[in-house]
Design a protein around this motif. Structure first.
Motif, short mmCIF file in Angstrom:
data_model
loop_
_atom_site.label_atom_id
_atom_site.label_comp_id
_atom_site.label_asym_id
_atom_site.label_seq_id
_atom_site.Cartn_x
_atom_site.Cartn_y
_atom_site.Cartn_z
N VAL A 58 22.91 -19.48 -16.38
CA VAL A 58 24.23 -18.88 -16.59
C VAL A 58 25.33 -19.92 -16.38
O VAL A 58 26.33 -19.94 -17.10
CB VAL A 58 24.44 -17.69 -15.62
CG1 VAL A 58 25.86 -17.19 -15.66
CG2 VAL A 58 23.46 -16.57 -15.96
N LEU A 59 25.14 -20.81 -15.43
CA LEU A 59 26.17 -21.78 -15.09
C LEU A 59 26.34 -22.87 -16.16
O LEU A 59 27.48 -23.30 -16.40
CB LEU A 59 25.82 -22.44 -13.76
CG LEU A 59 26.84 -23.41 -13.18
CD1 LEU A 59 28.13 -22.68 -12.90
CD2 LEU A 59 26.29 -24.05 -11.92
N ALA A 60 25.28 -23.29 -16.82
CA ALA A 60 25.37 -24.36 -17.81
C ALA A 60 26.28 -24.02 -18.98
O ALA A 60 27.17 -24.82 -19.32
CB ALA A 60 23.97 -24.74 -18.30
N PRO A 61 26.14 -22.85 -19.63
CA PRO A 61 27.08 -22.55 -20.72
C PRO A 61 28.52 -22.38 -20.26
O PRO A 61 29.45 -22.74 -20.98
CB PRO A 61 26.55 -21.25 -21.33
CG PRO A 61 25.19 -21.06 -20.79
CD PRO A 61 25.09 -21.85 -19.54
N VAL B 290 34.02 -24.59 -20.17
CA VAL B 290 35.19 -25.03 -19.42
C VAL B 290 35.50 -26.50 -19.72
O VAL B 290 36.65 -26.85 -20.00
CB VAL B 290 35.00 -24.82 -17.90
CG1 VAL B 290 36.08 -25.51 -17.10
CG2 VAL B 290 34.96 -23.33 -17.59
N LEU B 291 34.49 -27.33 -19.67
CA LEU B 291 34.71 -28.75 -19.93
C LEU B 291 34.87 -29.06 -21.42
O LEU B 291 35.31 -30.14 -21.78
CB LEU B 291 33.56 -29.57 -19.35
CG LEU B 291 33.47 -29.56 -17.82
CD1 LEU B 291 32.24 -30.31 -17.36
CD2 LEU B 291 34.72 -30.15 -17.20
N GLY B 292 34.51 -28.12 -22.28
CA GLY B 292 34.62 -28.31 -23.72
C GLY B 292 36.04 -28.45 -24.21
O GLY B 292 36.27 -28.91 -25.33
N VAL C 24 36.18 -32.51 -23.41
CA VAL C 24 35.11 -33.33 -23.98
C VAL C 24 34.01 -32.40 -24.50
O VAL C 24 33.64 -31.44 -23.85
CB VAL C 24 34.55 -34.32 -22.93
CG1 VAL C 24 33.97 -33.63 -21.74
CG2 VAL C 24 33.57 -35.28 -23.54
N ARG C 25 33.53 -32.68 -25.68
CA ARG C 25 32.50 -31.82 -26.28
C ARG C 25 31.11 -32.34 -25.89
O ARG C 25 30.69 -33.38 -26.37
CB ARG C 25 32.65 -31.79 -27.79
CG ARG C 25 33.98 -31.18 -28.18
CD ARG C 25 34.02 -30.54 -29.51
NE ARG C 25 32.83 -29.87 -29.94
CZ ARG C 25 32.75 -28.55 -30.07
NH1 ARG C 25 33.74 -27.79 -29.74
NH2 ARG C 25 31.65 -28.01 -30.52
N ILE C 26 30.47 -31.59 -25.01
CA ILE C 26 29.11 -31.91 -24.58
C ILE C 26 28.25 -30.69 -24.84
O ILE C 26 28.61 -29.58 -24.44
CB ILE C 26 29.07 -32.29 -23.08
CG1 ILE C 26 29.92 -33.53 -22.83
CG2 ILE C 26 27.64 -32.55 -22.64
CD1 ILE C 26 30.03 -33.92 -21.38
N PRO C 27 27.11 -30.85 -25.52
CA PRO C 27 26.25 -29.69 -25.79
C PRO C 27 25.74 -29.03 -24.51
O PRO C 27 25.58 -29.68 -23.47
CB PRO C 27 25.09 -30.29 -26.59
CG PRO C 27 25.58 -31.60 -27.08
CD PRO C 27 26.61 -32.07 -26.10
N VAL C 28 25.47 -27.74 -24.61
CA VAL C 28 24.98 -26.97 -23.46
C VAL C 28 23.66 -27.54 -22.95
O VAL C 28 23.42 -27.58 -21.74
CB VAL C 28 24.82 -25.48 -23.85
CG1 VAL C 28 24.20 -24.70 -22.71
CG2 VAL C 28 26.15 -24.89 -24.23
N VAL C 29 22.83 -28.00 -23.84
CA VAL C 29 21.52 -28.50 -23.42
C VAL C 29 21.66 -29.70 -22.49
O VAL C 29 20.84 -29.90 -21.60
CB VAL C 29 20.63 -28.83 -24.66
CG1 VAL C 29 21.15 -30.04 -25.39
CG2 VAL C 29 19.19 -29.02 -24.26
N VAL C 30 22.72 -30.49 -22.65
CA VAL C 30 22.95 -31.61 -21.75
C VAL C 30 23.23 -31.10 -20.34
O VAL C 30 22.70 -31.63 -19.37
CB VAL C 30 24.10 -32.50 -22.27
CG1 VAL C 30 24.48 -33.57 -21.27
CG2 VAL C 30 23.74 -33.12 -23.61
N LEU D 124 21.70 -30.33 -14.80
CA LEU D 124 21.58 -29.40 -13.67
C LEU D 124 20.12 -29.26 -13.23
O LEU D 124 19.84 -29.17 -12.03
CB LEU D 124 22.16 -28.04 -14.02
CG LEU D 124 23.68 -27.99 -14.16
CD1 LEU D 124 24.11 -26.62 -14.69
CD2 LEU D 124 24.34 -28.28 -12.84
N GLY D 125 19.20 -29.25 -14.18
CA GLY D 125 17.78 -29.17 -13.84
C GLY D 125 17.30 -30.38 -13.06
O GLY D 125 16.51 -30.27 -12.11
#
Length: 75
Positions: free
Chosen positions: A13-16, A21-23, A26-32, A37-38
């Motif tokens: 839930v936290l990653a997306p 928020v940071l998008g 800067v555009r960073i994909p959710v998978v990053v 976090l993992g």
């Protein structure tokens, strides 16, 4: 193992949310975010999420679902 079963869905839930928020800046994909976090909460850094049989089964199920979804995208 109880903490692991709490941390994994929390990170899902936290990653997306963090990516959204940071998008704005800067555009960073959710998978990053999911990967970072993992790594942070995994056994190599903080150790909050530990490998267990149930977690391994969930990861295998997730991998199978990923293959099925990828298969539906192929024409």
């Amino acid at each position: 193992m109880d903490l692991t079963l709490l941390v994994i869905p929390l990170l899902a839930v936290l990653a997306p949310v963090a990516a959204r928020v940071l998008g704005r800046w800067v555009r960073i994909p959710v998978v990053v975010f999911e990967l970072v976090l993992g790594i942070i909460v995994g056994p190599s850094v903080l150790g909050w999420a530990q490998p267990a049989d149930f977690v391994h089964t969930l990861s295998q199920f997730g991998l199978a679902m990923l293959f099925f979804v990828a298969g539906t995208e192929i024409e």
